[in-house]
Design a protein around this motif. Structure first.
Motif, mmCIF file in Angstrom:
data_model
loop_
_atom_site.group_PDB
_atom_site.id
_atom_site.type_symbol
_atom_site.label_atom_id
_atom_site.label_comp_id
_atom_site.label_asym_id
_atom_site.label_seq_id
_atom_site.Cartn_x
_atom_site.Cartn_y
_atom_site.Cartn_z
ATOM 1 N N HIS A 114 0.903 -1.011 0.152
ATOM 2 C CA HIS A 114 -0.146 0.018 0.054
ATOM 3 C C HIS A 114 0.868 1.171 -0.057
ATOM 4 O O HIS A 114 0.734 2.405 -0.587
ATOM 5 C CB HIS A 114 -0.998 0.131 1.137
ATOM 6 N N ALA A 115 2.011 1.061 0.706
ATOM 7 C CA ALA A 115 2.729 2.463 0.786
ATOM 8 C C ALA A 115 3.562 2.525 -0.402
ATOM 9 O O ALA A 115 3.480 3.708 -0.999
ATOM 10 C CB ALA A 115 3.959 2.076 1.846
ATOM 11 N N TRP A 116 3.914 1.457 -1.411
ATOM 12 C CA TRP A 116 4.532 1.556 -2.730
ATOM 13 C C TRP A 116 3.709 2.309 -3.577
ATOM 14 O O TRP A 116 3.982 2.974 -4.446
ATOM 15 C CB TRP A 116 5.210 0.578 -2.864
ATOM 16 N N ARG A 117 2.293 1.861 -3.637
ATOM 17 C CA ARG A 117 1.261 2.382 -4.431
ATOM 18 C C ARG A 117 0.651 3.679 -3.876
ATOM 19 O O ARG A 117 0.497 4.461 -4.904
ATOM 20 C CB ARG A 117 -0.112 1.432 -4.385
ATOM 21 N N THR A 118 0.707 4.278 -2.995
ATOM 22 C CA THR A 118 0.317 5.598 -2.622
ATOM 23 C C THR A 118 1.171 6.601 -2.224
ATOM 24 O O THR A 118 0.981 7.935 -2.215
ATOM 25 C CB THR A 118 -0.716 5.407 -1.464
ATOM 26 N N ASN A 119 2.394 6.408 -1.706
ATOM 27 C CA ASN A 119 3.224 7.309 -1.240
ATOM 28 C C ASN A 119 4.004 8.006 -2.170
ATOM 29 O O ASN A 119 4.815 7.196 -3.183
ATOM 30 C CB ASN A 119 4.234 6.574 -0.132
ATOM 31 N N THR A 120 3.863 9.147 -2.555
ATOM 32 C CA THR A 120 4.607 9.713 -3.661
ATOM 33 C C THR A 120 6.196 9.880 -3.354
ATOM 34 O O THR A 120 6.881 9.838 -4.313
ATOM 35 C CB THR A 120 4.152 11.225 -3.850
ATOM 36 N N PHE A 121 6.595 10.084 -2.007
ATOM 37 C CA PHE A 121 7.845 9.801 -1.741
ATOM 38 C C PHE A 121 8.747 8.668 -2.274
ATOM 39 O O PHE A 121 9.652 8.545 -3.114
ATOM 40 C CB PHE A 121 8.014 10.116 -0.275
ATOM 41 N N LEU A 122 8.113 7.521 -2.051
ATOM 42 C CA LEU A 122 8.670 6.271 -2.345
ATOM 43 C C LEU A 122 8.305 6.152 -4.387
ATOM 44 O O LEU A 122 9.636 5.740 -4.768
ATOM 45 C CB LEU A 122 7.793 5.070 -2.021
ATOM 46 N N GLN A 123 7.509 6.627 -4.647
ATOM 47 C CA GLN A 123 7.435 6.439 -6.122
ATOM 48 C C GLN A 123 8.382 7.542 -6.810
ATOM 49 O O GLN A 123 8.873 7.262 -7.773
ATOM 50 C CB GLN A 123 6.069 7.078 -6.583
ATOM 51 N N GLU A 124 8.391 8.750 -6.297
ATOM 52 C CA GLU A 124 9.581 9.592 -6.719
ATOM 53 C C GLU A 124 11.164 9.120 -6.687
ATOM 54 O O GLU A 124 12.003 9.271 -7.552
ATOM 55 C CB GLU A 124 9.465 11.025 -6.129
ATOM 56 N N ALA A 125 11.368 8.306 -5.568
ATOM 57 C CA ALA A 125 12.564 7.725 -5.383
ATOM 58 C C ALA A 125 12.837 6.567 -6.381
ATOM 59 O O ALA A 125 13.749 6.404 -7.173
ATOM 60 C CB ALA A 125 12.648 7.084 -4.015
ATOM 61 N N TRP A 126 11.788 5.900 -6.873
ATOM 62 C CA TRP A 126 11.683 4.894 -7.706
ATOM 63 C C TRP A 126 11.804 5.512 -8.995
ATOM 64 O O TRP A 126 12.737 4.944 -9.906
ATOM 65 C CB TRP A 126 10.469 3.922 -7.802
ATOM 66 N N THR A 127 11.293 6.572 -9.476
ATOM 67 C CA THR A 127 11.480 7.236 -10.711
ATOM 68 C C THR A 127 12.920 7.622 -11.046
ATOM 69 O O THR A 127 13.473 7.863 -12.006
ATOM 70 C CB THR A 127 10.415 8.247 -11.194
ATOM 71 N N ALA A 128 13.515 8.444 -9.711
ATOM 72 C CA ALA A 128 14.923 9.055 -9.664
ATOM 73 C C ALA A 128 15.773 7.658 -10.229
ATOM 74 O O ALA A 128 16.706 8.169 -10.838
ATOM 75 C CB ALA A 128 14.969 9.612 -8.357
#
Length: 179
Positions: A114-128
């Motif tokens: 759920h955190a990986w799907r909804t947390n923009t901080f983790l998503q930004e780290a993934w795309t970086a």
């Protein structure tokens, strides 16, 4: 469950907990005091505090003082243990029943998904990509490993995973907005 939570930790586990907690508190306290890359301002703005950093610096000062005391206490306690009392990484202590342990692990896995799907901080780290992505994945896997080891009674391995989670999360925060 209450009896498991109310039991006193064994000497090796207590020493490892004090050491890990002390090192983590020291690192967090110094990061808050030094405030690299404006982390406290970023956190305060996300919380809607208008950029006020003095509460974070005050808490950081407390942790920067208390952390080394706890770390030294843990080190002294570990050095006082003799022979078979010294903990090994896979020294088994009390743990949950397999069914309850599986339920706890599944709940934490679902929370991580759920955190990986909804947390923009983790998503930004993934795309970086690169180091931020590695820190985000390492923090997640180390947190899941911490829960798994702790639930099944391997406190020493759990404490090592807890320290690794903290280091990866600190790296993730320090590397924010870097490409």
């Amino acid at each position: 469950m209450y009896t498991l939570a109310s039991q006193q930790m064994s000497a090796p586990d207590s020493a490892l907990f004090d050491l890990t907690w002390g090192l983590g508190a020291t690192a967090m306290g110094w990061v808050a005091l030094i405030n690299p890359r404006g982390i406290l301002e970023w956190i305060a703005l996300r919380r809607g505090n208008g950029g006020k950093v003095w509460p974070g610096r005050l808490a950081g000062g407390v942790f920067a003082v208390v952390g080394p005391v706890m770390a030294i206490k843990g080190i002294r306690h570990l050095l006082a243990l003799k022979g078979s009392e010294r903990p090994t990484v896979f020294h088994r202590t009390l743990g949950f029943s397999p069914v309850l342990g599986g339920v706890v692990i599944m709940a934490v896995v679902l929370a991580a998904v759920h955190a990986w799907r909804t947390n923009t901080f983790l998503q930004e780290a993934w795309t970086a990509g690169g180091l931020p992505r590695a820190c985000a994945v390492l923090a997640t896997l180390a947190a899941l490993s911490f829960v798994t080891f702790t639930v099944f009674g391997y406190m020493a391995a759990g404490m090592l995973c807890c320290a690794l989670t903290g280091a990866a999360a600190a790296g993730l925060v320090l590397l924010r907005n870097r490409v």
